[in-house]
Design an enzyme around this catalytic site. Structure first.
Site, short mmCIF file in Angstrom:
data_model
loop_
_atom_site.label_atom_id
_atom_site.label_comp_id
_atom_site.label_asym_id
_atom_site.label_seq_id
_atom_site.Cartn_x
_atom_site.Cartn_y
_atom_site.Cartn_z
N SER A 93 40.22 -37.36 51.66
CA SER A 93 41.84 -36.66 51.93
C SER A 93 42.48 -36.91 51.10
CB SER A 93 41.74 -37.56 52.79
OG SER A 93 42.31 -38.53 52.80
N LYS A 94 43.59 -36.72 51.37
CA LYS A 94 44.79 -36.35 50.61
C LYS A 94 45.09 -38.02 49.92
CE LYS A 94 47.14 -32.54 52.97
NZ LYS A 94 47.40 -32.17 54.21
N ARG A 95 44.82 -38.92 50.41
CA ARG A 95 45.64 -39.83 50.23
C ARG A 95 44.30 -39.86 48.92
NH1 ARG A 95 42.71 -41.97 54.43
NH2 ARG A 95 41.97 -42.81 53.05
N GLY A 98 43.87 -37.79 46.26
CA GLY A 98 44.23 -36.84 45.37
C GLY A 98 44.23 -35.56 46.07
#
Length: 465
Positions: free
Chosen positions: A238-240, A242
């Site tokens: 997920s965006k967490r 990168g």
RNA sequence: GGUCCCAUCGUCUAGCGGCCUAGGACGUCGGCCUCUCACGCCGAAAACACGGGUUCGAGUCCCGUUGGGAUCACCA
């Protein structure tokens, strides 16, 4: 043997992410490998969340990856009459029924079942009521209550589900829009899709879909569920973790071929081979060698692979991908022999195209930007004499061949009694403004006589002034 | 919690009962090469989650444990 027909069905509720790109790739590769067909279908039945911007973003990403399709793009919202026809068919054959329970009521029965330790599912209140279409009725599929449904997965093996675990799921919402589990099956049947490769987050949907195929008397496709791509903490990417958007990788300076090489290799193997060209992939990709376990996305390895692809690709192939990065920096670079020469001096030193553009700056600066410390350290009075001599020697050379250049340098070094290492850095600073660059001779050849002489003379000014 | 899936170096993986003193790649650490930085080359450390079986023999087959993941919508 029938022609393999695969598809990629993104839902336009956001950009194309890494995981989606990988399943698109697997389907595309398998179709190309088998000389089959690849279909693009936009699953936009979630009218609330689907946007045109997402559709455009997905096309853009697919274009960058150079994944093309033989059929489509189809949009499910334009195919309602087809779905309607099949819903009627199911209604007529007794495989579906109208249900008047409200979402709130269904929620309540789920909650109640949960409290009493049961399975949270629709309890079949309207199953035998033989209701007809009403104001707020939905259509539910009449699922078998007993027995088992077997998913014969080409990559995971047989998976058996107890039908008692499944409930009567909604196939058409109260507003008339059909749901995912239904349209996906109808479209695959209607489009002749016979091979379904998708993320294994769909495994639990598959038994419902299989039941739909059976109720419709249609032939089942071959299913293959590929493991997820995880972040470094082993949870779903997920965006967490990168960047997850495919185009973000384009903007970071990755070559599409390197990116697909990495993505495919993450979960599929061909012995010990790590480096694959696009053609290699098409030739060698198969379903048998897809792994069963989830893989962690590793930027370091992607970077290394990108460096390998940059090194291996002919400079002309790099040009179109590098140009945007140069333009972004404000340089008037254009395709041609000069740029290709520049690339040749930089391709072994760049992990990304962005790095390459950074390293190429001095080639395009009208007025060279000098690093202050470099000038102070290397353009000293001690090199005034040898540098002047070098200018004289170079001026005498007609064409800047490597041989002639080496001879000129040798002559200067000998008469000055210096080692090459003593003059290399001063020359480097004079030509590039920096202490780090490609080899001296490489640079000189690319820059050309006029530029080299002018930069050398300009450097003399620093020493004198 | 129910259901389902997965399990080899830090990471991606090879391995499909004996070729395994477990191979490759990235990363890490040494060294060589060298005009800077890289490239390249050489070398090192580093894994079969655990416990039971089956078998003459298990990383490879079976069961369990543990750990991780996915999924339980009128989302896809």
């Amino acid at each position: 043997m029938n022609k393999i027909i695969t598809r990629f069905p993104p839902s336009p509720t956001g950009y194309l992410h890494v995981g989606g790109a990988r399943t698109a790739l697997f389907n595309w590769l398998y179709a190309r490998h088998t000389k089959g067909r690849f279909i693009l279908r936009i699953e936009d039945t979630d009218v609330q969340r689907s946007t045109q911007a997402s559709v455009d973003a997905i096309f853009e990403a697919l274009k960058w990856l150079d994944i093309d399709w033989d059929e489509g793009p189809y949009f499910q919202t334009q195919r309602f009459p087809i779905y309607q026809e099949y819903i009627q068919k199911l209604l007529d054959s007794g495989h579906a029924y109208y249900c008047s329970c409200t979402p709130e009521e269904v929620d309540a029965m789920r909650k109640k079942a949960m409290e009493t330790g049961g399975k949270p599912k629709y309890d079949g209140t309207c199953r035998e009521k033989k209701l007809s279409k009403g104001e707020n009725t939905v259509v539910r599929f009449k699922a078998p209550l007993m027995g088992t449904t077997v998913l014969e997965d080409v990559i995971k093996g047989n998976i058996v589900f107890q039908n008692s675990e499944l409930d009567d799921f909604v196939i058409q919402r109260s507003d008339g829009v059909p749901t995912y589990n239904f349209v996906v099956v109808i479209d695959d049947i209607a489009m002749g899709v016979n091979t379904v490769i998708r993320g294994d987050d769909h495994v639990n949907n598959t038994p419902r879909q299989i039941q739909l195929y059976k109720a419709l008397g249609a032939q089942l496709p071959v299913f293959g569920h590929v493991p997820m791509v995880l972040g470094n903490d082993r949870t779903r990417l997920s965006k967490r973790h990168g960047a997850t958007s495919v185009t973000a990788y384009r903007d970071m300076g990755f070559l599409p071929d390197a990116f697909i090489n990495y993505l495919v290799r993450l979960g599929w193997s061909h012995g010990d081979q790590e480096f694959f060209t696009r053609e290699d992939l098409i030739e060698k990709f198969n379903l048998e060698n897809i792994g069963r376990s989830a893989g962690v996305f590793d930027l370091e390895k992607l970077l290394a692979l990108n460096a390998d692809h940059i090194k291996a690709a002919p400079p002309a192939k790099i040009v179109p991908h590098l140009l945007p990065f140069l333009k972004e920096k404000g340089y008037e670079a254009e395709a041609g022999p000069y740029l290709e020469g520049v690339i040749k001096t930089l391709n072994a030193r760049s992990k990304t195209l962005k790095e390459m553009a950074d390293g190429a700056e001095f080639y395009f600066q009208e007025n060279l930007i000098y690093d202050e410390n470099a000038v102070k350290k290397f353009l000293t009075p001690a090199v005034l004499e040898p540098l002047s001599q070098l200018i004289a020697e170079l001026e005498a050379i007609e064409t800047f061949s490597e041989k002639a250049l080496e001879a000129a340098f040798a002559k200067v070094l000998e008469s000055a009694g210096l080692k090459f290492s003593k003059i290399a850095q001063p020359v480097r600073v004079a030509l590039t403004g920096k202490t780090v660059s490609p080899g001296i001779f490489e640079i000189i050849e690319v820059l050309g006589k006029e530029q080299v002489l002018s930069r050398l003379k300009n450097a003399l000014g620093f020493i004198n002034g």
